[in-house]
Scaffold this active site. Structure first.
Site, PDB file in Angstrom:
ATOM      1  N   LEU A   1       0.859  -1.183   0.000  1.00 31.75           N
ATOM      2  CA  LEU A   1       0.000   0.000   0.000  1.00 31.75           C
ATOM      3  C   LEU A   1       0.893   1.229   0.000  1.00 31.75           C
ATOM      4  O   LEU A   1       1.881   1.285   0.739  1.00 31.75           O
ATOM      5  CB  LEU A   1      -0.899   0.025   1.242  1.00 31.75           C
ATOM      6  N   ASP A   2       0.555   2.228  -0.791  1.00 34.10           N
ATOM      7  CA  ASP A   2       1.322   3.474  -0.812  1.00 34.10           C
ATOM      8  C   ASP A   2       1.343   4.103   0.574  1.00 34.10           C
ATOM      9  O   ASP A   2       0.399   3.932   1.355  1.00 34.10           O
ATOM     10  CB  ASP A   2       0.710   4.465  -1.807  1.00 34.10           C
ATOM     11  N   PRO A   3       2.383   4.875   0.896  1.00 33.45           N
ATOM     12  CA  PRO A   3       2.466   5.498   2.223  1.00 33.45           C
ATOM     13  C   PRO A   3       1.234   6.327   2.597  1.00 33.45           C
ATOM     14  O   PRO A   3       0.802   6.312   3.747  1.00 33.45           O
ATOM     15  CB  PRO A   3       3.718   6.375   2.122  1.00 33.45           C
TER      16      PRO A   3
ATOM     17  N   ARG B   1      -3.623   4.965  -8.649  1.00 34.82           N
ATOM     18  CA  ARG B   1      -3.037   6.261  -9.018  1.00 34.82           C
ATOM     19  C   ARG B   1      -2.984   6.429 -10.532  1.00 34.82           C
ATOM     20  O   ARG B   1      -3.254   7.507 -11.064  1.00 34.82           O
ATOM     21  CB  ARG B   1      -1.633   6.403  -8.417  1.00 34.82           C
TER      22      ARG B   1
END
Length: 267
Positions: free
Chosen positions: A51-53, A221
């Site tokens: 998971l992205d930050p 994204r």
């Protein structure tokens, strides 16, 4: 209580990853808890899908022999919810970097966003973000991005999007006449509106909430970027949350602070 034998046989711990934690940091946190709880020095641990930050939500942490199931877990369908900011872009397609360009947005309506989103349902070709862990010639793409290396490119890949719903739409606030002397695309205006990458969203831009059901390897994204292009401008994510992976849901996930109590059988 999760016994040592059960732990070594393999368990999957569903975590609700907080914002501004990397998946690696979350796994390290759980590793420390397991080490302290059981007195183990060496054991297998990993997660099923980064998971992205700045994303929150479901992160599956596998311990012991459950690490062997990581490939199967990663293959599961996923559901994400989040928010799109329309009429602007950032280099990484989310809030980790400042806005780099503004675009016309007056023509964007909820109906247009809903109609455009339907274009991305099905099997589609998608280029992952440069700010991602995708490998280019053995090196992570984000390493090229941070070096501002324009020669590095990522090849498009096929992904499956089963649904892309727009669940809410909000028009941006009108720009006051006192600030209308500065062009919407001027660097000065961009800086004033968006000085801190983790700060306020530019108030004049419309936003749309969404829900996406997709297959493995889909970058939300990139979906935001492509939707913005299809709308005749740009878009980026201001929020992203993973709701489910296969049969696991975030509703049954633990916070990082609850892991020790979970292992000790404390409700």
């Amino acid at each position: 209580m999760v016994t040592l034998e059960q732990l070594q046989a393999g368990i999957v711990i569903p975590i609700d990853k907080p914002r501004q934690w990397t998946s690696f940091q979350a796994v390290n946190k759980i590793k420390a808890v397991v080490r302290n709880t059981y007195g183990l020095k060496k054991f297998k641990i990993g997660h099923a899908g980064t998971l992205d930050p700045l994303a929150t939500g479901l992160l599956l942490v596998c311990v012991g022999k459950a690490t062997k199931t990581i490939p199967q877990l990663q293959d599961g369908d996923k559901v994400y919810t989040g928010t799109l900011v329309l009429g602007a872009t950032t280099p990484c397609y989310d809030l980790e970097r400042p806005v780099d360009q503004y675009y016309p947005y007056e023509h964007i309506t909820q109906q247009l966003v809903e109609e455009t989103a339907r274009q991305f349902v099905g099997t589609i070709m998608q280029v992952p973000p440069m700010f991602s862990a995708v490998k280019i010639n053995g090196q992570r793409a984000y390493e090229y991005a941070r070096q501002d290396n324009p020669t590095a490119t990522i090849q498009p890949k096929s992904v499956n999007v089963y649904s892309f719903e727009i669940t809410a739409f909000r028009k941006g606030a009108s720009i006051s006449s006192s600030s209308s002397t500065t062009s919407i695309n001027s660097p000065t205006r961009n800086k004033n509106l968006y000085q801190n990458p983790l700060g306020e969203i530019p108030a004049h831009l419309p936003q749309a909430d969404f829900r996406v059901h997709c297959g493995k390897g889909t970058y939300i994204r990139s979906l935001a970027r492509d939707l913005g292009l299809a709308l005749g401008g740009g878009a980026f994510l201001s929020a992203l949350r993973r709701e489910s992976i296969g049969d696991y849901t975030v509703a049954n996930a633990l916070s990082l602070d609850q892991v020790e109590s979970f292992l000790n059988g404390i409700q």
